[in-house]
Scaffold this motif. Structure first.
Motif, short mmCIF file in Angstrom:
data_model
loop_
_atom_site.label_atom_id
_atom_site.label_comp_id
_atom_site.label_asym_id
_atom_site.label_seq_id
_atom_site.Cartn_x
_atom_site.Cartn_y
_atom_site.Cartn_z
N THR A 177 -87.99 -19.47 37.65
CA THR A 177 -88.97 -20.22 38.43
C THR A 177 -90.35 -19.61 38.20
O THR A 177 -90.51 -18.39 38.29
CB THR A 177 -88.65 -20.19 39.94
OG1 THR A 177 -87.35 -20.73 40.16
CG2 THR A 177 -89.67 -21.00 40.73
N GLN A 213 -90.76 -14.99 49.92
CA GLN A 213 -89.79 -16.08 49.97
C GLN A 213 -89.99 -16.89 51.25
O GLN A 213 -90.24 -16.34 52.32
CB GLN A 213 -88.36 -15.54 49.94
CG GLN A 213 -87.89 -15.06 48.58
CD GLN A 213 -86.45 -14.55 48.62
OE1 GLN A 213 -86.01 -14.01 49.63
NE2 GLN A 213 -85.74 -14.70 47.51
N GLY A 218 -83.87 -17.87 49.23
CA GLY A 218 -84.27 -19.21 48.83
C GLY A 218 -85.52 -19.26 47.97
O GLY A 218 -85.85 -18.30 47.27
N ALA A 219 -86.20 -20.39 48.05
CA ALA A 219 -87.42 -20.61 47.29
C ALA A 219 -88.55 -19.73 47.84
O ALA A 219 -88.45 -19.14 48.91
CB ALA A 219 -87.81 -22.08 47.34
N TRP A 220 -89.64 -19.68 47.08
CA TRP A 220 -90.79 -18.86 47.45
C TRP A 220 -91.90 -19.73 48.01
O TRP A 220 -92.03 -20.91 47.65
CB TRP A 220 -91.30 -18.09 46.23
CG TRP A 220 -90.34 -17.05 45.75
CD1 TRP A 220 -89.16 -17.25 45.08
CD2 TRP A 220 -90.45 -15.64 45.92
NE1 TRP A 220 -88.53 -16.05 44.81
CE2 TRP A 220 -89.30 -15.04 45.31
CE3 TRP A 220 -91.41 -14.81 46.50
CZ2 TRP A 220 -89.09 -13.66 45.28
CZ3 TRP A 220 -91.20 -13.44 46.47
CH2 TRP A 220 -90.06 -12.87 45.88
#
Length: 371
Positions: A177, A213, A218-220
């Motif tokens: 990512t 995060q 999870g996503a940032w």
């Protein structure tokens, strides 16, 4: 024969808290040959992790650009001897983390500027190299997510911060990512008290920026937060017993500064001057057995120095104290199974030297060659 004799000697002292060798300083008394038949003839800073059975494992890049490692003979005592497990493919220094099963995992930047990893097996040896890919320009930083999966942060060839995350704990696959930004040098990574990973980077104007995060594992979050300052080496961070993340940086005056969170998983306060005159090598941090944060770095006189929190959770630090030695790169620190910190570095003779605390939270013995 050398290994058998050494193991016999170790057996006689295994009940002791620590086996202290001849007290000396790195580079002093160069009684070991500087060739790869003896050890790694190390270049760049080492790395150290603790095995699932409590033994420290030291890693180094040899002059042959291969990965070398040495494991304590028993937890806290002696060494088994260096092993070469590379084929000349290391472009930078090794970085080590533990996976959800307790196995050590080594990440490196390859000579092809891709990210590679090698995972410890149940037998304590290491499996084959696996190419993760990507195009990176500096050494990676690795951390473990709240769900046990590993995340690696790297600087891409265009200057952006990228992360590679395992698809799940112990899985051999993962995904990249792009976290954006224009960063300088290697990032730092640490887990907050709420389990979310935090990335610290040196950005434009030599200032510090942080990205967190959005949720644990999870996503940032989309944006960076500006933390100011002006630094000239990669940052490092450590979470204290109070749950606060403490950032450590080298200022443009070559002194050490710290920046703490104001509350666990919260915003950050202001920089505090800790002094000293340090080289451009990255610092290393750990917590002592009593919870105090210790910071290690290479001073302008090439010796290793340490700065220690005055009281666990206080956020107040003492003045720099010399550990001695003569080193050509920055330190790495491991925690022995009994809580004693042990500091490792590449001496000016290109051998790996280390010094351990004589007892938990205590003073350090002299540096000895790690063989």
């Amino acid at each position: 024969m050398r290994t058998l004799l050494r193991r016999a000697l170790i057996t006689t002292v295994a009940a002791a808290t620590v086996a202290v060798g001849v007290v000396g300083t790195a580079g002093a008394g160069q009684n070991k040959p500087n060739d790869v038949n003896y050890g790694p003839v190390a270049t760049l800073s080492p790395a150290v992790g603790r095995d699932i059975d409590g033994r420290l494992v030291a890693f180094a890049r040899g002059a042959d650009r291969s990965l070398w490692y040495d494991t304590q003979a028993v937890p806290g005592v002696g060494w088994n001897g260096w092993r070469n497990i590379g084929t000349g493919q290391l472009g930078g220094k090794p970085v080590v983390e533990r996976d959800a099963d307790g196995h050590l995992v080594v990440f490196v930047r390859g000579t092809d500027n891709a990210l590679w990893w090698r995972t410890q097996t149940d037998a304590g040896t290491f499996g084959p190299w696996v190419r993760i890919g990507g195009g990176i320009t500096d050494d990676p930083a690795a951390g473990r997510n709240a769900d046990g999966s590993l995340s690696v942060l790297v600087r891409g060839t265009a200057g952006s911060l990228w992360t590679w995350k395992q698809d799940g704990p112990g899985t051999p696959t993962g995904a990249w990512t792009d976290l954006g930004g224009g960063i300088i040098g290697s990032p730092a990574i640490v887990a907050q008290s709420d389990g979310r990973l935090v990335a610290f980077v040196r950005g434009g104007g030599d200032a510090v920026y942080v990205k967190t995060q959005a949720e644990a594992s999870g996503a940032w979050e989309p944006d960076y937060t500006y933390l100011g300052g002006a630094i000239n080496t990669p940052p490092v961070a450590q979470r204290g017993v109070d749950g606060l993340v403490h950032l450590f940086v080298r200022g443009l005056d070559n002194a050490l500064y710290t920046l703490p969170q104001l509350e666990p998983s919260g915003t950050y306060g202001s920089y505090t001057y800790l002094g000293g005159s340090w080289t451009a090598d990255q610092f290393a941090t750990s917590r002592q057995a009593d919870g105090r944060i210790s910071v290690f770095g290479r001073g302008s006189n090439t010796a290793f120095w340490t700065v220690v929190e005055t009281e666990a959770g206080s956020g107040s630090f003492g003045t720099p104290s010399s550990l001695g030695g003569r080193f050509s790169g920055g330190p790495a620190v491991g925690v022995n199974v009994d809580g004693r910190l042990q500091v490792f570095g590449v001496g000016t003779d290109r051998q790996i030297w280390s010094a351990a605390q004589r007892e938990p939270d205590g003073a350090y013995a002299g540096f000895t060659i790690t063989d």
